[in-house]
Design an enzyme around this catalytic site. Structure first.
Site, PDB file in Angstrom:
ATOM      1  CD  GLU A  23      -7.590 -11.959 -25.635  1.00 36.51           C
ATOM      2  OE1 GLU A  23      -6.517 -12.626 -25.201  1.00 36.51           O
ATOM      3  OE2 GLU A  23      -7.616 -10.783 -26.028  1.00 36.51           O
ATOM      4  CE  LYS A  65     -12.394  -8.196 -12.406  1.00 34.70           C
ATOM      5  NZ  LYS A  65     -11.198  -7.651 -11.724  1.00 34.70           N
ATOM      6  CE  LYS A 114      -9.411  -7.022 -15.396  1.00 36.45           C
ATOM      7  NZ  LYS A 114      -8.207  -6.780 -14.754  1.00 36.45           N
TER       8      LYS A 114
END
Length: 334
Positions: A243, A258, A203
């Site tokens: 991540e 995102k 994100k």
């Protein structure tokens, strides 16, 4: 991937297979179906609907409308919805205590939806503190800094109350380090082993989130602050892989990238590297740009909606969170 050479022109003419619709359909490499759609919905504690100025065509739905929207999703064949609460400002606090209230807005609405449609529709709930915090950050703030481990202690409680309300998928969007493992352990210990975790694993601290923050009412709380100390920098690609790897190792069932279209390269890298269920969020800013151009007559609405969603599938996404979900479902159902 390299392919063996083909015969040169004129023996090979790639236009041959493009000449007719039936032929183009036969050789289609990627396809989009209603099964690929997740519909984000905003809910507020009141009646009727509230237009969102920065998201033309999208409204906050009152508690008297949200079940109807869920039933509409079922009728359209959309597999899941993602609920986002516009929390009453009076309920926001520095410690975001409303997030762990078992009778908060999103928990009450989830129970109503599940009573109405049961397992015909998946319900996805975000785990993050920004809809409930007076400062608009996703975590707790100490001495001007978003703290990691103290925040996780609240997030796991939030996940439990949401699971108890009946949600099917917990979606941590906070980007705190280590939260997936802690939440997975807490869910399992509380006998919610069947509740999935869809991690917002990659994100980014993006400029495309503005209309969303208007929709949930966190823009004013955040003010001039940002989330760059915990969300990823747009310059990072390899970091996204790390991540995702960490979240999968901690027990995530699926991962999300995102924003969406500006990060299709990340979607592709994640899917190619891990081969796990990978989702992308066509965020509010992406929607607003497309809708604005369509409303101005500069783009063809149906065509550009479907092309934008197909791009996610081509990049490797298994599904897309999109405010265009009902439009796309209608077009796909023709």
């Amino acid at each position: 991937m390299s392919y063996p050479p083909r015969a040169p022109f004129p023996a090979t003419r790639l236009r041959r297979v493009r000449a007719h619709d039936w032929s183009r359909r036969l050789v289609r490499e990627c396809s989009l179906s209603v099964d690929d759609l997740i519909w984000p919905l905003f809910v507020f504690d009141g009646h009727g609907t509230e237009a969102i100025k920065s998201l033309p065509g999208v409204s906050r739905l009152g508690t008297d409308h949200i079940v109807d929207a869920a039933r509409r999703a079922v009728d359209l064949g959309i597999p899941a919805i993602a609920l986002f609460p516009a929390t009453d400002p009076k309920l926001k606090s520095d410690d975001a205590a409303e997030a762990i209230n078992e009778n908060n807005l999103v928990c009450r609405v989830t129970r109503e939806i599940k009573r109405a449609v049961g397992d015909q529709l998946g319900v996805i709930l975000d785990v993050a503190l920004d809809p409930y915090s007076s400062h608009g950050q996703d975590g707790l703030v100490r001495d001007g800094r978003v703290v990691n481990d103290e925040t996780i202690a609240v997030l796991l409680q939030q996940a439990i109350v949401q699971a108890r309300a009946g949600c099917d998928v917990i979606a941590p969007s906070d980007m705190m380090d280590g939260r997936i493992g802690v939440i997975r352990g807490a869910l399992d210990e509380a006998d919610f082993g069947d509740v999935q975790i869809m991690s917002y694993a990659a994100k980014y601290a993006s400029a495309f989130y503005g209309p969303f923050r208007d929709a949930v009412g966190s823009a004013a709380n955040l003010g001039a602050a940002d989330k760059k100390t915990y969300q990823q920098s747009p310059s990072q690609s390899d970091e996204a892989i790390h991540e995702v790897a960490l979240d999968l190792a901690e027990g995530a069932d699926s991962v999300m990238v995102k924003p969406g279209m500006p990060y299709l390269d990340i979607v592709a890298r994640v899917k190619q590297t891990f081969g796990v269920p990978t989702f992308a969020y066509q965020v509010s800013g992406e929607y607003a740009m497309i809708r604005g151009a369509v409303d101005a007559g500069w783009l063809s609405g149906d065509a550009v909606i479907m092309e934008s969603l197909l791009a996610f599938k081509r990049a490797g996404a298994d599904g897309v969170l999109t405010y265009f979900a009902p439009d796309a479902a209608r077009l796909l159902g023709r």
